[in-house]
Design a protein around this motif. Structure first.
Motif, PDB file in Angstrom:
ATOM      1  N   MET A   1      71.851   3.115  53.397  1.00 30.81           N
ATOM      2  CA  MET A   1      71.257   1.822  53.006  1.00 30.81           C
ATOM      3  C   MET A   1      71.275   1.676  51.493  1.00 30.81           C
ATOM      4  O   MET A   1      71.682   0.656  50.945  1.00 30.81           O
ATOM      5  CB  MET A   1      69.803   1.795  53.495  1.00 30.81           C
ATOM      6  CG  MET A   1      69.426   0.572  54.278  1.00 30.81           C
ATOM      7  SD  MET A   1      67.715   0.714  54.834  1.00 30.81           S
ATOM      8  CE  MET A   1      67.887   1.460  56.426  1.00 30.81           C
ATOM      9  N   ASP A   2      70.832   2.734  50.798  1.00 28.15           N
ATOM     10  CA  ASP A   2      70.769   2.686  49.334  1.00 28.15           C
ATOM     11  C   ASP A   2      72.161   2.505  48.731  1.00 28.15           C
ATOM     12  O   ASP A   2      72.337   1.744  47.775  1.00 28.15           O
ATOM     13  CB  ASP A   2      70.117   3.981  48.806  1.00 28.15           C
ATOM     14  CG  ASP A   2      69.923   3.919  47.300  1.00 28.15           C
ATOM     15  OD1 ASP A   2      69.435   2.875  46.807  1.00 28.15           O
ATOM     16  OD2 ASP A   2      70.259   4.891  46.604  1.00 28.15           O
ATOM     17  N   THR A   3      73.155   3.174  49.309  1.00 26.78           N
ATOM     18  CA  THR A   3      74.527   3.050  48.800  1.00 26.78           C
ATOM     19  C   THR A   3      74.989   1.590  48.886  1.00 26.78           C
ATOM     20  O   THR A   3      75.594   1.057  47.946  1.00 26.78           O
ATOM     21  CB  THR A   3      75.484   3.955  49.634  1.00 26.78           C
ATOM     22  OG1 THR A   3      74.982   5.283  49.583  1.00 26.78           O
ATOM     23  CG2 THR A   3      76.903   3.904  49.125  1.00 26.78           C
ATOM     24  N   PHE A   4      74.654   0.929  49.991  1.00 22.47           N
ATOM     25  CA  PHE A   4      75.079  -0.463  50.160  1.00 22.47           C
ATOM     26  C   PHE A   4      74.221  -1.437  49.349  1.00 22.47           C
ATOM     27  O   PHE A   4      74.678  -2.528  49.006  1.00 22.47           O
ATOM     28  CB  PHE A   4      75.147  -0.829  51.656  1.00 22.47           C
ATOM     29  CG  PHE A   4      76.439  -0.383  52.253  1.00 22.47           C
ATOM     30  CD1 PHE A   4      76.686   0.967  52.484  1.00 22.47           C
ATOM     31  CD2 PHE A   4      77.465  -1.291  52.536  1.00 22.47           C
ATOM     32  CE1 PHE A   4      77.907   1.394  52.998  1.00 22.47           C
ATOM     33  CE2 PHE A   4      78.682  -0.878  53.046  1.00 22.47           C
ATOM     34  CZ  PHE A   4      78.910   0.472  53.277  1.00 22.47           C
ATOM     35  N   VAL A   5      72.998  -1.028  49.019  1.00 23.71           N
ATOM     36  CA  VAL A   5      72.167  -1.844  48.112  1.00 23.71           C
ATOM     37  C   VAL A   5      72.757  -1.737  46.705  1.00 23.71           C
ATOM     38  O   VAL A   5      72.987  -2.738  46.017  1.00 23.71           O
ATOM     39  CB  VAL A   5      70.692  -1.359  48.123  1.00 23.71           C
ATOM     40  CG1 VAL A   5      69.900  -2.018  46.992  1.00 23.71           C
ATOM     41  CG2 VAL A   5      70.040  -1.660  49.473  1.00 23.71           C
ATOM     42  N   LYS A   6      73.058  -0.499  46.277  1.00 24.07           N
ATOM     43  CA  LYS A   6      73.551  -0.275  44.917  1.00 24.07           C
ATOM     44  C   LYS A   6      74.926  -0.937  44.712  1.00 24.07           C
ATOM     45  O   LYS A   6      75.251  -1.373  43.616  1.00 24.07           O
ATOM     46  CB  LYS A   6      73.646   1.233  44.608  1.00 24.07           C
ATOM     47  CG  LYS A   6      72.292   1.954  44.603  1.00 24.07           C
ATOM     48  CD  LYS A   6      71.433   1.530  43.435  1.00 24.07           C
ATOM     49  CE  LYS A   6      69.978   1.918  43.429  1.00 24.07           C
ATOM     50  NZ  LYS A   6      69.227   2.291  44.563  1.00 24.07           N
ATOM     51  N   SER A   7      75.722  -1.023  45.795  1.00 25.44           N
ATOM     52  CA  SER A   7      77.042  -1.651  45.645  1.00 25.44           C
ATOM     53  C   SER A   7      76.934  -3.178  45.682  1.00 25.44           C
ATOM     54  O   SER A   7      77.928  -3.879  45.555  1.00 25.44           O
ATOM     55  CB  SER A   7      77.983  -1.171  46.750  1.00 25.44           C
ATOM     56  OG  SER A   7      77.563  -1.743  47.981  1.00 25.44           O
ATOM     57  N   GLY A   8      75.718  -3.686  45.868  1.00 24.48           N
ATOM     58  CA  GLY A   8      75.503  -5.134  45.826  1.00 24.48           C
ATOM     59  C   GLY A   8      75.760  -5.832  47.153  1.00 24.48           C
ATOM     60  O   GLY A   8      75.662  -7.061  47.246  1.00 24.48           O
ATOM     61  N   LYS A   9      76.093  -5.059  48.187  1.00 27.18           N
ATOM     62  CA  LYS A   9      76.387  -5.695  49.481  1.00 27.18           C
ATOM     63  C   LYS A   9      75.078  -6.084  50.170  1.00 27.18           C
ATOM     64  O   LYS A   9      74.889  -7.240  50.576  1.00 27.18           O
ATOM     65  CB  LYS A   9      77.220  -4.761  50.342  1.00 27.18           C
ATOM     66  CG  LYS A   9      78.635  -4.644  49.792  1.00 27.18           C
ATOM     67  CD  LYS A   9      79.514  -3.828  50.700  1.00 27.18           C
ATOM     68  CE  LYS A   9      80.905  -3.701  50.113  1.00 27.18           C
ATOM     69  NZ  LYS A   9      81.430  -2.356  50.187  1.00 27.18           N
ATOM     70  N   ILE A  10      74.175  -5.123  50.359  1.00 25.78           N
ATOM     71  CA  ILE A  10      72.852  -5.465  50.916  1.00 25.78           C
ATOM     72  C   ILE A  10      72.036  -6.061  49.774  1.00 25.78           C
ATOM     73  O   ILE A  10      71.924  -5.465  48.700  1.00 25.78           O
ATOM     74  CB  ILE A  10      72.136  -4.217  51.487  1.00 25.78           C
ATOM     75  CG1 ILE A  10      72.914  -3.636  52.675  1.00 25.78           C
ATOM     76  CG2 ILE A  10      70.701  -4.560  51.890  1.00 25.78           C
ATOM     77  CD1 ILE A  10      72.294  -2.396  53.320  1.00 25.78           C
ATOM     78  N   ARG A  11      71.521  -7.284  50.007  1.00 29.50           N
ATOM     79  CA  ARG A  11      70.728  -7.963  48.976  1.00 29.50           C
ATOM     80  C   ARG A  11      69.369  -8.311  49.535  1.00 29.50           C
ATOM     81  O   ARG A  11      69.136  -8.215  50.728  1.00 29.50           O
ATOM     82  CB  ARG A  11      71.399  -9.295  48.575  1.00 29.50           C
ATOM     83  CG  ARG A  11      72.711  -9.116  47.923  1.00 29.50           C
ATOM     84  CD  ARG A  11      73.499 -10.422  48.057  1.00 29.50           C
ATOM     85  NE  ARG A  11      74.864 -10.179  47.617  1.00 29.50           N
ATOM     86  CZ  ARG A  11      75.460 -10.851  46.665  1.00 29.50           C
ATOM     87  NH1 ARG A  11      74.832 -11.837  46.066  1.00 29.50           N
ATOM     88  NH2 ARG A  11      76.689 -10.567  46.324  1.00 29.50           N
ATOM     89  N   ARG A  12      68.497  -8.785  48.657  1.00 31.01           N
ATOM     90  CA  ARG A  12      67.185  -9.260  49.107  1.00 31.01           C
ATOM     91  C   ARG A  12      67.393 -10.307  50.203  1.00 31.01           C
ATOM     92  O   ARG A  12      68.198 -11.222  50.031  1.00 31.01           O
ATOM     93  CB  ARG A  12      66.398  -9.873  47.946  1.00 31.01           C
ATOM     94  CG  ARG A  12      65.749  -8.804  47.091  1.00 31.01           C
ATOM     95  CD  ARG A  12      64.511  -8.230  47.780  1.00 31.01           C
ATOM     96  NE  ARG A  12      64.113  -6.946  47.189  1.00 31.01           N
ATOM     97  CZ  ARG A  12      63.466  -5.989  47.875  1.00 31.01           C
ATOM     98  NH1 ARG A  12      63.186  -6.128  49.150  1.00 31.01           N
ATOM     99  NH2 ARG A  12      63.105  -4.886  47.290  1.00 31.01           N
ATOM    100  N   GLY A  13      66.744 -10.141  51.315  1.00 31.01           N
ATOM    101  CA  GLY A  13      66.872 -11.118  52.403  1.00 31.01           C
ATOM    102  C   GLY A  13      67.883 -10.698  53.465  1.00 31.01           C
ATOM    103  O   GLY A  13      67.884 -11.251  54.566  1.00 31.01           O
ATOM    104  N   SER A  14      68.750  -9.708  53.150  1.00 30.91           N
ATOM    105  CA  SER A  14      69.730  -9.254  54.153  1.00 30.91           C
ATOM    106  C   SER A  14      68.986  -8.710  55.364  1.00 30.91           C
ATOM    107  O   SER A  14      68.007  -7.979  55.225  1.00 30.91           O
ATOM    108  CB  SER A  14      70.608  -8.125  53.607  1.00 30.91           C
ATOM    109  OG  SER A  14      71.428  -8.555  52.569  1.00 30.91           O
TER     110      SER A  14
END
Ligand code: UT7
Length: 335
Positions: free
Chosen positions: A302-315
């Motif tokens: 999850m963190d990897t995809f947050v840091k890469s900008g894919k998972i964003r607030r609201g995802s």
């Protein structure tokens, strides 16, 4: 998540993860056991994994992940009022790894405890933290950490398991909010089947079979797994708990932006993807780089995809875990 009429909701304030610097490649493993890069990649999708330094215990991995999660939440360690650590490789049988993390973070007095559910650590931890935040009126920010130093319990002579696992930790700060719009925890579903514990276990060193020369001689301080059976159960159970949690929330897979499954084997993830009908761009995969990091695998992904900008607030995220116990869990989150 919200208790009826409590007016208290739970938001994910921050997330972070840590993997050790040392990379162990498949080519290096070829020199240690009778295996090949080709076998490992075809059967598991794993290219490399991280191995903690000798002087790094599970608590050290957890502390680094926790600091990153608190940084991302923009809160000070003094705002944390409870620490939960999900691990099967605690620094020592007691005290808990959570109290050691507390001390290393320079905190005192706040309650701390470990829980042991292996690779379902993320889902169980989210349920525990959410329930404490909404059910009791005592906590505002809970630090949830999942971490394992699997290299310390892997039999480096057993090719069927040593190629699969890696070390790492993930952390999340979960906070109370009175604003329902900010709610992050849509639902969590947990389960276990103790009847199947013998599919994956570490036999000795506990009260049943304390450490002795004999247990060491018989290599009973290393984990053992019936790989094929665990594989089958993992696919069936993660599929059914994903479908159940979607159905009881009147949601379809199309409404989910990202699926974060336990990172045990790329073939398990692909089977789930096909059975659930998930598009490639929605599936979060880190097993190629980190192998199976046990409790922390979903938080690291999850963190990897947050840091890469894919998972964003609201995802909207659907995450499924599965591990020794057997235990399992699914969570629907609004990041
Ligand atoms: O996180 C907790 C949950 N854990 C999991 O979800 C792991 C689930 N299980 C798996 O991912 C897979 O079952 C494994 C990756 C462990 C094994 O893959 P598999 O396709 O189920 O292989 P297998 O166990 O059926 O073994 C096939 C062959 C065997 O040889 P024979 O009997 O066919 O001659 C094994 O001895 O592959 C052999 N083998 C290996 N060969 C080269 C097993 N490990 C290795 C290896 N390198 N590392």
């Amino acid at each position: 998540m919200r208790t009826k009429d409590s007016g208290r909701f739970v938001k994910i304030s921050g997330i972070g993860s840590y993997v050790p610097e040392r990379i162990l490649t498949n080519n290096e493993l070829e020199k240690m056991v009778d295996t090949s890069d080709e076998w490992i990649q075809t059967r598991t999708g794993i290219k490399e994994r991280r191995i903690a330094a000798d002087n790094q215990a599970t608590s050290d991995l957890c502390v680094l992940a926790a600091q990153r999660a608190m940084e991302s939440a923009k809160i000070s360690r003094n705002d944390i009022d409870l620490i939960l650590v999900g691990t099967i490789t605690s620094d020592m049988p007691f005290p808990s790894t959570a109290v050691i993390v507390q001390s290393k973070l320079g905190l005192s007095n706040i309650p701390c405890f470990d829980y042991n559910v292996a690779c379902s650590g993320t889902q169980y931890g989210i349920e525990l933290a959410s329930s404490l935040l909404t059910g009791s009126r005592k906590y505002r920010n809970i630090l949830l950490i999942c971490g394992d130093k699997m290299s310390s319990v892997v039999d480096w002579q057993d090719r069927a398991t040593c190629v699969l696992l890696g070390d790492g930790a993930g952390a999340m700060v979960l906070s109370v909010t009175e604003n329902g719009e900010e709610n992050s925890i849509v639902d969590v579903l947990l389960g276990a089947n103790g009847g199947l514990w013998e599919l994956l276990f570490l036999a000795a060193g506990g009260s049943k079979e304390p450490a002795s020369f004999k247990t060491v001689e018989n290599r009973k301080h290393f984990l053992r797994m019936s790989g094929r059976d665990v594989f089958r159960e993992a696919v069936l159970v993660m599929q059914s708990c994903a479908q159940e949690i979607l159905s009881r929330n009147n949601m379809t897979i199309e409404e989910i932006d990202f699926v974060v499954p336990h990172q045990a084997n790329l073939r398990i993830i692909t089977a789930l993807q096909e059975r659930l009908g998930v598009f490639d761009e929605k599936i979060c995969i880190t097993v190629d780089k980190y192998g199976n990091t046990s409790a922390s695998s979903c938080l690291i992904a999850m963190d990897t995809f947050v840091k890469s900008g894919k998972i964003r607030r609201g995802s909207k995220i659907l995450s499924m875990g599965f591990g020794a116990g057997l235990t399992w869990g699914a969570a629907i989150l609004k990041f």
